[in-house]
Structure formats: structure tokens, C-alpha cells
Write a protein that holds these residues in place. Structure first.
Motif, PDB file in Angstrom:
ATOM      1  N   GLU A  67      67.777 -37.808  69.759  1.00  0.00           N
ATOM      2  CA  GLU A  67      69.247 -37.878  69.822  1.00  0.00           C
ATOM      3  C   GLU A  67      69.817 -38.009  71.231  1.00  0.00           C
ATOM      4  N   GLU A 120      77.525 -41.629  74.239  1.00  0.00           N
ATOM      5  CA  GLU A 120      78.797 -41.050  73.804  1.00  0.00           C
ATOM      6  C   GLU A 120      79.617 -40.564  75.017  1.00  0.00           C
ATOM      7  N   ASP A 176      71.794 -41.212  72.360  1.00  0.00           N
ATOM      8  CA  ASP A 176      73.126 -41.366  71.752  1.00  0.00           C
ATOM      9  C   ASP A 176      74.151 -40.458  72.407  1.00  0.00           C
TER      10      ASP A 176
END
Ligand code: FAD
Length: 609
Positions: free
Chosen positions: A93, A100, A96
Motif C-alpha cells: 500500500e 495520495e 498509493d
């Protein structure tokens, strides 16, 4: 009778560092009413001090990089004691979460073709740290804070949480006080996320900010939450050693990532003599090869200055102990002879100013003197790898206060991305739990009154001890007896010292008013600091081997008996702490193959240019 104000939230987040702010954003996105409490001001949490960058396998600089290589590196760096599921969630993760942040306005350094740039750091096989010069933490906090404020967090600044509140075994809020006025506040909350950061201030020499007194570990443990792996404390190899007033302040690993080398007083690059067996073959064997690596030769291996922090810290200590240290008890870190002055000022602006202002030294011209400093705690509150829930209903933990991800040793850069990956997960899960709490729950007024009376006791105890003197004693003895090298006799002595300090911490005396009273704050900090110090020492005594951030003079090698054991620190019904050895969760076969891969090419579906 003391009065207090009451604040009601679905989710209360304690801490406004990277983990706390990311948790708050996630909980608000779920529709929860969220309060954030911080000891300092918004935007001033310890996270702003982070320098080098955040690790995420984006493959922007080396296309061969991917989550599998990051997974393998993190486990290898952590001595395979990491919770594999957390490492899997994290490495998958992290990219990402970095993207973001960029969408929310973070201005990362760029590659020549405009992508987020990534730099080298110890233990990472490829350049992997997204960064903003050497001020990455500042940009991370600025971005998260802007976003959280826009979304409508309620912030309680300069507010210290003194105790968590419970009802029928659940956490239902917290008691705190405003540092500016001394007034008490009761927070009623359906779920609480602890994001209180680390514990470096229990040691004398540390890179950590004043906030890092380890409150969250003790607050959690006092309501029955398990802690895990508290013996693993990271001593960063490069802290300032001179002048004494700034001893411990961090010199980012980015200096070595940008080509800085470590030398002893004889001018020798001693890291070539200190490559452990498990890393043999992965690092350059000659200065010539290391030089080629720095010039971009992809067939050359990385310099041994980029070994993991535990290895480098112990090598520095050995040089100093054997009489080859620098004049002020460290070794030399030289970037001046490796890179042009303009490059150093551009890539390491904070380091340049730090040494100019604090040490009157120009790092573009002279080498720095550096030595180990307490930097990070790998252990922490034990959490579920998917939700960050603790074993106490209603209580979640994320960021440095949570344990499990980093095993025995954290790789540099793996904290900032941990904060955003698991801060988000904690916020989501806490909001979901809060939404399900439809029945009545209440805060026990008698509990609140008892804690307030306890907190005010130092004002009514004129014969008590000076809290500053106690704090000094705690930090000096932890440094001496439970520091970078440990042994049984010293650890046992420290347990006795702590038992004594614990009694004295409940018998301090302070005077003056409650407004901005540092004596009072120190008296209350001490009560929590002795608790967590005891957990560290108990776990360190139990691990009769050396691994990662835990080094024993009496057991200098890793021992297979402990290779698959986590230590859980549990509070017994009589209030005392005990250590329970628990086997590591079994790793699925397909992940084990990744973790144990010898050749990185096995893990890459893309081959570099
Ligand atoms: P913190 O940022 O420490 O925030 C804790 C929050 O909790 C604060 O708001 C504090 O006020 C609040 N708090 C604590 N106790 C209480 C209480 N009792 N009541 C109310 N509030 C409380 N990691 C990387 O990955 N990359 C790097 O480049 C890097 N550089 C670093 C450089 C330095 C100098 C240091 C010291 C660390 C560095 N780290 C780095 C590690 C990283 O910065 C930390 O691990 C991380 O910032 C911790 O974030 P956190 O959100 O868990 O807690």
C-alpha cells in the motif's frame, strides 16, 4: 471539587503526527466526528523532524523495484521477527499512500523526467525513498494537516492525555489537561486511536523531540493492552556528538545515501571490515567498487556504509571503544570530499545549516563527527495487522507507538510510510467500530475524579522529590544499563533502580500554579516513563541473544531458539508486568519464498535499463 469540561467524539485520536493526522482523515471520511489531541501545536509533532524520506517501492528510479523486494528487504532488516501480514499490507500500500500525498499537495523532489524522485537508504536494495530534500517530515505534516483541517478535525492543542478511561473493559475516552491553563478535559469517545509516537526521551542521548516520553505505550498497558518486542530499540548510527548541548541530534542517513563515507581516526573506511555474514556478497568489497556504484554503475554493489542501522551503530561503537574514534568520542562522516559544495547544499540543506549553526562547522569543507543516538522503538502496542485494533475493545494504535511491522530493526524511511499506511487503516477501523456502538456507554465519574486527584497530588506533597532530578536519574541509568549494549547484571540492576524510581515518581513535589508548569508536567511524565522503561528492561532480559536493535554482551550472537519468538509484555491482574514468549505467526509458503530470495532478479518482472 475540581471542574472539567467534557468533549464528545465518535473517534478520539491522541497525537497529531503523521499517524494521528492520517487516522483522523480516514475516520472523518467515514462520517465520524473526530477530535485530535496533541501535547504541542498542530504542525509541530515530532514527525516534522523526519529528514531523509519515505520508503515506497514505486520503481521510479529503478524499474526492477516492487513490493516484493521491499517486503524481502524489510523482513531481512527486521531479523525476520516482523509480523509478515503487516509487512505485506505495508509494502503493497505504501506507493498509493505516497501518490495520495502528492495529490493532496506534497511537493516531492523530481527525477529529470518529472516523476517522484527516490533516494538510497540503508538496507533498501534500490533507491526507494520519496523525499523533499532533507525536510520530508515537514512536507508530510504540512500536507496532512492542511487536508485534515479542511475536512474539519477538532484539534485540542497543548493538551496532554494523562489516562485512558474505561467502562466494562472497553476504552470509552480519555482524561487530559490543558498545558497552558492546567484545566482538566474529559473526552468521551466511542473509539480511541493512540498515535503518540516513540519513547526516545527515556534515554539520555536521543534524536527524539521533547514529546517522545513514551506516554502511549504506558497508557495502553495501564488499561490492559499487550505490548510486543519492547527490547528492540534503534540506536541510529549518526547523531551529533559535539558540542555537548546538541549531542544526539540526528545526522540523516541521507548523508550516506548521497555518498558520505565513515572513517576512523586513522582515515580507514572501517565499514568494509564490518559486513555481517548474512549480508556477505551484497555489498561492495573495495572502495573502487563503491565509487563505481556512486557514479551509477549498476553492476557495482552498494557501499557498506549503507548496511542496516544496527550494524553500522555497533561498528562505530567498536571503533570508539578500540581507540580509533574522533576527538569527541565519535567517528568521522565525510561528504565534503565526495560531492561538490552546491550539491551538498541542495540535497542536504538542513544538515548544512544544522552543523553551521550548532557546531560552527562547514560540512561542504570538513567531515562531521558522529556517534550512535537513541532514535526509534521497533516494539510497541500489539495490534491486529489489518485493523490496528489492540486487545482492548475500543482502543487502536498506529505509527511508532504500534509494534510488529519492523521486527528487530527498522529500515530508514520505513516509518513515514508506516504512518500513512497504518494511520489510515486505524482511522477506518476505529470509525467502523464507533458506528457500531449504538448502545449506551458512559464515562465513570468516580474514575475521572480519582485520576484528577492523583494528577494533582504533587501540588499537595511539600516533602516530595524534585521531578527534574528523578527524570535525570531515569535517563542516565537507562542509557548506562539498558542502552546500545546490554548484559544481565546491568539489566537486573536497572530493574531495581526502576522499582525505586517508580515509588519516588509517585512522591514528587511541585509548586506554583498549574498554568504552563513544567515541573508538574515532568512529574506526570515520569509516572508513565518508569512504566515503559520497565517493559523495555524486562523484554531485554528475556531475550538472551543479540539480534537487530537488541545487543547483549553476554549473548553476542543470534540464537535460533529466539529466531521465531516475539516477546509480549502483559499486565497481570495485580498490576505488575510479565513477559510471555509467543511463536511468530506462520508465514505462507509463497511469501516465505519472497522473503528468502537470494537473487533479486527472481522478484522483479522488469529489468533495469
Ligand atoms: P509523532 O510524530 O511522534 O507524534 C506524536 C504525537 O502524539 C504528537 O502530536 C505528540 O504531541 C502527541 N502525544 C504524545 N503523547 C501524548 C499525550 N500523552 N497526550 C497528548 N498527545 C500526545 N522516519 C522515516 O521514515 N524517514 C525519515 O527520514 C525519518 N527521519 C527522522 C529524523 C529524526 C530526527 C527522527 C527523530 C526520526 C526520524 N524518523 C524518520 C522517524 C519518524 O520521524 C517517526 O518514527 C515518526 O515521525 C513518528 O510519527 P508518529 O505519528 O507515530 O508520532
Amino acid at each position: 471539587m475540581e471542574s472539567y469540561t467534557i468533549h464528545d467524539y465518535d473517534v478520539l485520536v491522541i497525537g497529531a503526527g503523521g499517524a494521528g493526522l492520517r487516522a483522523a482523515i480516514a475516520a472523518i471520511e467515514q462520517g465520524a466526528k473526530v477530535g485530535v489531541v496533541t501535547k504541542s501545536l498542530l504542525g509541530k509533532a515530532h514527525t516534522v523532524m523526519a529528514e531523509g524520506g519515505m520508503a515506497a517501492a514505486m520503481g521510479n528510479v529503478r524499474p526492477e523495484d516492487n513490493w516484493k523486494v521491499h517486503f524481502r528487504d524489510t523482513l531481512k532488516g527486521g531479523g525476520m521477527l516482523n509480523n509478515w501480514k503487516m509487512v505485506e499490507n505495508y509494502t503493497k500500500e505504501a506507493p498509493d499512500r505516497v501518490r495520495e500525498l502528492e495529490q493532496w499537495g506534497a511537493v516531492f523532489d523530481r527525477t529529470p523526467d518529472g516523476r517522484i524522485n527516490q533516494r538510497n537508504f540503508g538496507g533498501h536494495s534500490y533507491p526507494r525513498l520519496a523525499h523533499v530534500g532533507d525536510r520530508t517530515g515537514l512536507e508530510l505534516i504540512r500536507t496532512l494537516q492542511d487536508h485534515a483541517v479542511k475536512m474539519g478535525i477538532h484539534a485540542h492543542m497543548e493538551t496532554t492525555i494523562y489516562r485512558l478511561l474505561t467502562d466494562a473493559g472497553r476504552v470509552v475516552g480519555a482524561l487530559g489537561f490543558n498545558r497552558q491553563t492546567g484545566d482538566f478535559l474529559v473526552f468521551r469517545a466511542k473509539a480511541v486511536v493512540l498515535a503518540t509516537g516513540g519513547l526516545g526521551r527515556i534515554y539520555q542521548v536521543t534524536s527524539n523531540s521533547w514529546e517522545c516520553t513514551g506516554d502511549g505505550f504506558s497508557l495502553a498497558s495501564m488499561v490492559g493492552a499487550d505490548l510486543i518486542d519492547m527490547e528492540f530499540i534503534q540506536f541510529h548510527p549518526t547523531g551529533m556528538v559535539w558540542p555537548p548541548s546538541v549531542m544526539g541530534i540526528l545526522v540523516t542517513e541521507g548523508v550516506r545515501g548521497e555518498g558520505g563515507v565513515l572513517k576512523n581516526s586513522e582515515g580507514r573506511r572501517f565499514m568494509f571490515d564490518n559486513v555481517p555474514e548474512r549480508y556477505k556478497g551484497e555489498f561492495a568489497e573495495t572502495e573502487e567498487e563503491a565509487e563505481r556504484w556512486l557514479q551509477g554503475d549498476r553492476n557495482a554493489r552498494r557501499p557498506p556504509e549503507l548496511l542496516t542501522r544496527d550494524v553500522v551503530a555497533r561498528a562505530i561503537r567498536k571503533e570508539v571503544n578500540e581507540g580509533r574514534g574522533s576527538p569527541h568520542g565519535g567517528v568521522f562522516l565525510d561528504i565534503a570530499s565526495r560531492r561538490p559544495a552546491d550539491y551538498i547544499k541542495k540535497k542536504l540543506p538542513s544538515m548544512y545549516h544544522q552543523f553551521m549553526k550548532l557546531g560552527n562547522l562547514d560540512i561542504t569543507k570538513e567531515p562531521m563527527e558522529v556517534g550512535p543516538t537513541c532514535h526509534y522503538v521497533m516494539g510497541g502496542v500489539r495490534v491486529d495487522p489489518d485493523t490496528q485494533a489492540t486487545n482492548v475493545p475500543g482502543l487502536y494504535a498506529a505509527g511508532e507507538v504500534a509494534g510488529g511491522l519492523h521486527g528487530a530493526n527498522r529500515l530508514g524511511g520505513n516509518s513515514l510510510s508506516d504512518l500513512v499506511v497504518f494511520g489510515r487503516r486505524a482511522g477506518l477501523a476505529a470509525a467502523e467500530y464507533a458506528a457500531k456502538q449504538t448502545g449506551s456507554y458512559q464515562v465513570d465519574e468516580a474514575q475521572v475524579r480519582a485520576y484528577i486527584a492523583e494528577a494533582l497530588q504533587p501540588f499537595n506533597n511539600p516533602q516530595g522529590e524534585n521531578p527534574f532530578a528523578l527524570m535525570k536519574e531515569l535517563r542516565a541509568t537507562m542509557q548506562k544499563n539498558a542502552g546500545i549494549m546490554r548484559e544481565e547484571s546491568e539489566l537486573k540492576a536497572q530493574l531495581e533502580i526502576l522499582a525505586n524510581l517508580k515509588k519516588r515518581a509517585w512522591n514528587t513535589s511541585v509548586s506554583g500554579s498549574r498554568a504552563y508548569n513544567p515541573g508538574w508536567h515532568t512529574a506526570l511524565d515520569m509516572r508513565l516513563m518508569v512504566e515503559i522503561s520497565e517493559a523495555v528492561v524486562l523484554a531485554a532480559l528475556a531475550r538472551k541473544e543479540s539480534r537487530g536493535g537488541h545487543a547483549r554482551l553476554d549473548y553476542p550472537d543470534p540464537d535460533p531458539t529466539f529466531a521465531k519468538i516475539n516477546h509480549i509484555i502483559r499486565r497481570k491482574s495485580d498490576g505488575t508486568l510479565t513477559v510471555v514468549a509467543e511463536p511468530l505467526p506462520e508465514m505462507p509458503e509463497e511469501l516465505r519464498k519472497i522473503a528468502e530470495a537470494k537473487d533479486l532478479k527472481e522478484l522483479s518482472d522488469k529489468v533495469g535499463a
